[in-house]
Scaffold this motif. Structure first.
Motif, short mmCIF file in Angstrom:
data_model
loop_
_atom_site.label_atom_id
_atom_site.label_comp_id
_atom_site.label_asym_id
_atom_site.label_seq_id
_atom_site.Cartn_x
_atom_site.Cartn_y
_atom_site.Cartn_z
N GLN A 9 48.23 34.81 36.68
CA GLN A 9 47.83 33.53 36.11
C GLN A 9 46.52 33.03 36.72
O GLN A 9 45.64 32.52 36.01
N ASP A 10 46.38 33.19 38.04
CA ASP A 10 45.16 32.74 38.71
C ASP A 10 43.95 33.53 38.24
O ASP A 10 42.88 32.95 37.98
N PHE A 11 44.10 34.85 38.12
CA PHE A 11 42.98 35.68 37.64
C PHE A 11 42.56 35.23 36.24
O PHE A 11 41.36 35.15 35.93
N ALA A 12 43.54 34.96 35.38
CA ALA A 12 43.23 34.55 34.01
C ALA A 12 42.52 33.20 33.99
O ALA A 12 41.59 32.98 33.20
N HIS A 13 42.94 32.29 34.86
CA HIS A 13 42.35 30.95 34.90
C HIS A 13 40.93 30.98 35.45
O HIS A 13 40.04 30.27 34.96
N GLN A 14 40.70 31.85 36.45
CA GLN A 14 39.38 31.91 37.08
C GLN A 14 38.34 32.58 36.20
O GLN A 14 37.15 32.29 36.31
N GLY A 15 38.77 33.49 35.34
CA GLY A 15 37.83 34.18 34.47
C GLY A 15 36.87 35.07 35.21
O GLY A 15 35.72 35.27 34.78
N ASP A 16 37.28 35.62 36.34
CA ASP A 16 36.43 36.48 37.15
C ASP A 16 36.19 37.80 36.42
O ASP A 16 37.13 38.53 36.10
N PRO A 17 34.92 38.15 36.13
CA PRO A 17 34.66 39.41 35.41
C PRO A 17 35.10 40.64 36.19
O PRO A 17 35.32 41.71 35.59
N ASP A 18 35.24 40.53 37.52
CA ASP A 18 35.72 41.67 38.30
C ASP A 18 37.21 41.90 38.07
O ASP A 18 37.73 42.96 38.43
N MET A 19 37.90 40.91 37.55
CA MET A 19 39.33 41.05 37.27
C MET A 19 39.53 41.40 35.80
O MET A 19 40.14 40.68 35.02
N ASN A 20 38.98 42.53 35.42
CA ASN A 20 39.09 43.04 34.06
C ASN A 20 39.68 44.45 34.17
O ASN A 20 39.03 45.36 34.66
N PHE A 21 40.92 44.60 33.72
CA PHE A 21 41.67 45.81 34.02
C PHE A 21 41.90 46.67 32.78
O PHE A 21 42.10 46.15 31.67
N SER A 22 41.88 47.97 33.00
CA SER A 22 42.27 48.90 31.93
C SER A 22 43.77 48.88 31.72
O SER A 22 44.25 49.10 30.60
N ALA A 23 44.52 48.65 32.79
CA ALA A 23 45.98 48.63 32.68
C ALA A 23 46.56 47.67 33.70
O ALA A 23 46.07 47.56 34.82
N ILE A 24 47.60 46.96 33.28
CA ILE A 24 48.45 46.20 34.19
C ILE A 24 49.81 46.88 34.15
O ILE A 24 50.42 47.02 33.09
N MET A 25 50.28 47.33 35.31
CA MET A 25 51.53 48.08 35.40
C MET A 25 52.52 47.26 36.22
O MET A 25 52.31 47.03 37.42
N VAL A 26 53.58 46.81 35.57
CA VAL A 26 54.51 45.86 36.19
C VAL A 26 55.81 46.57 36.54
O VAL A 26 56.52 47.08 35.66
N ASP A 27 56.11 46.60 37.83
CA ASP A 27 57.36 47.19 38.33
C ASP A 27 58.01 46.18 39.27
O ASP A 27 58.00 46.33 40.49
#
Length: 466
Positions: A335-353
């Motif tokens: 949620q924080d990454f999405a709110h901040q809009g940091d271009p470095d936080m742009n991922f090819s995959a999010i893997m949730v375990d």
């Protein structure tokens, strides 16, 4: 007496009730061959009783002997383990609402190094069952005696794939609580047995959080690897990292990257590295495999710093420029990454375990919070336009609508949805994409697909669009 009043209450089934007490051992009179605990000479046994709801009007009671040498194993000594045993035993005994566990007291000594846990089949008829039957009948609810009938209380069996087991270390973390690192020898028939190291949490003792192969550091004159079966827990065994994943559900999660393999190949061609966010680290097997096996840039998030310490010291997790870890709440960080809009936080995959911390419902994943539309929208926000959201799912046994509801919300948030059935009776892996995917595995010569086949076994062929 307090125990007497508790036992009197057992006349009725009361879901979630759990009691344990000591009882004079009726098995002492058996001959050596028939006594499951012949080497212990235990004067008393621990008897534990757990009730669970059953929709059937005539719920049943069953019993189980704790395997010799494993009475301190959290599977058999905790309420959470007992609950999972009850739910799993319904395949052997339908409409089961009460499970009675019988074994040595927890104070009884147990082998500290190597435990041989492969159990021979009980004889039929079983003298141990006959000796325990008066106790088992006394612990049946009165409804079981309808029409003056004497209820059948079967003695169920427990089997897993372990041949040897040796605890390595028990530690406690501020979030997950107690956890155990243990070395095991696993029956992989028809292939040879394997030595593995695994991590389990006390709150969900049946769920193996991480499992990696162990390799033996050979010196001149050392015997073959198979001889190390007698050295489980020994210092010559080290974790194998970065190779083919051991746990099938992790193989399936890695296979989910095949959906975006062309985009990942394009990143490499442009001189970059696909970025993967791993929510939940455990022992770090998945992170190390996609870092070393796929050469990805990996960010891992783990809620408990002690789990990270264990991953580093016992499972071979090594951080570097392209594998970084953070301690914190993975859902909140997304949620924080999405709110901040940091271009470095742009991922090819999010893997949730991430597993649910609510052990009262048995083993399940992910936490309910992860399935909220707002969290999934935040995840989509920080994914590349060709990215994928890969989710390990263990539907809770008590909620048949959970999986369908999760599929519905994923379809609403993402463009396309794929499923991999792990075929182990528990796990499914869901892969949701930000953009439409033309054809999976169309170009099997790609570098990423070639590497994935080494990490993920046959699961690339089991990806189904739903």
């Amino acid at each position: 007496m307090a125990v007497s009043s508790e036992l009197e209450g057992l006349q009725d089934v009361e879901p979630s009730r759990f009691i344990a007490f000591s009882f004079p051992n009726p098995l002492l009179l058996l001959d050596h061959a028939s006594d499951p605990y012949a080497h212990g000479g235990h004067e008393f046994l621990r008897v534990a009783v757990l009730d669970h709801s059953s929709p059937h009007p005539s719920p049943r009671t069953a019993a189980m002997l704790v395997p010799a040498g494993r009475h301190r194993d959290w599977i058999f000594s905790t309420r959470a383990g007992h609950l999972h045993l009850l739910l799993a035993s319904r395949s052997q005994c339908s409409h089961l609402s009460r499970l009675i566990l019988v074994g040595p007291e927890l104070s009884a000594p147990s082998p500290s190094r190597v435990v041989v846990v492969a159990a021979a089949a009980r004889p039929d008829p079983d003298p141990a069952h006959a000796r325990l039957l008066p106790l088992l009948l006394a612990l049946c609810p009165r409804a079981a005696f309808g029409g003056d009938a004497i209820p059948d209380v079967p003695l169920l069996s427990f089997h897993d794939d372990l041949l040897r087991l040796a605890p390595v270390k028990v530690v406690a973390g501020p979030v997950v609580g107690e956890m155990v690192v243990e070395d095991v020898a696993v029956d992989c028939a028809p292939r040879s047995a394997e030595l593995r190291r695994r991590l389990r949490f006390k709150r969900m003792p049946f769920l193996v959080q991480t499992q990696v192969r162990l390799v033996r550091q050979l010196s001149p004159g050392d015997s073959l690897m198979l001889d190390a079966l007698d050295e489980v827990g020994g210092g010559s065994l080290q974790p194998e990292v970065g190779g083919e994943l051991v746990q099938p559900y992790l193989q399936a999660m890695a296979a989910g990257l095949a959906v975006i393999a062309p985009s990942m190949d394009e990143s490499f061609r442009l001189g970059g590295k696909p970025r993967c966010l791993c929510a939940g680290i455990g022992g770090g097997a998945l992170l190390m495999s996609i870092r070393m096996g796929l050469q990805c840039d990996v960010l891992g998030i783990e809620a408990d710093g002690v789990v990270l310490d264990v991953a580093r010291s016992h499972f071979g997790l090594v951080e570097d420029e392209f594998l970084q870890v953070r301690v914190g709440d993975a859902i909140q960080m997304i949620q924080d990454f999405a709110h901040q809009g940091d271009p470095d936080m742009n991922f090819s995959a999010i893997m949730v375990d991430l597993d649910s911390s609510d052990a009262i419902c048995g083993v399940s994943a992910p936490p309910l919070e992860m399935t909220k539309e707002s969290i999934l929208l935040a995840s989509r926000t920080i994914l590349h336009r060709d990215g994928a959201f890969i989710l390990n799912v263990i539907p809770p046994a008590a909620d048949g609508s959970f999986y369908k509801g999760l599929i519905d919300v994923l379809r609403h948030v993402f463009s396309e949805l794929y499923e991999i059935n792990v075929s182990n009776g528990e796990n499914f892996v869901l892969v949701a994409t930000v953009s439409p995917v033309e054809t999976i595995l169309a170009d099997s010569s790609g570098s990423v697909l070639t590497k994935l086949r080494k990490l993920a076994g046959d699961f690339l062929e089991h990806i189904t669009r739903i």
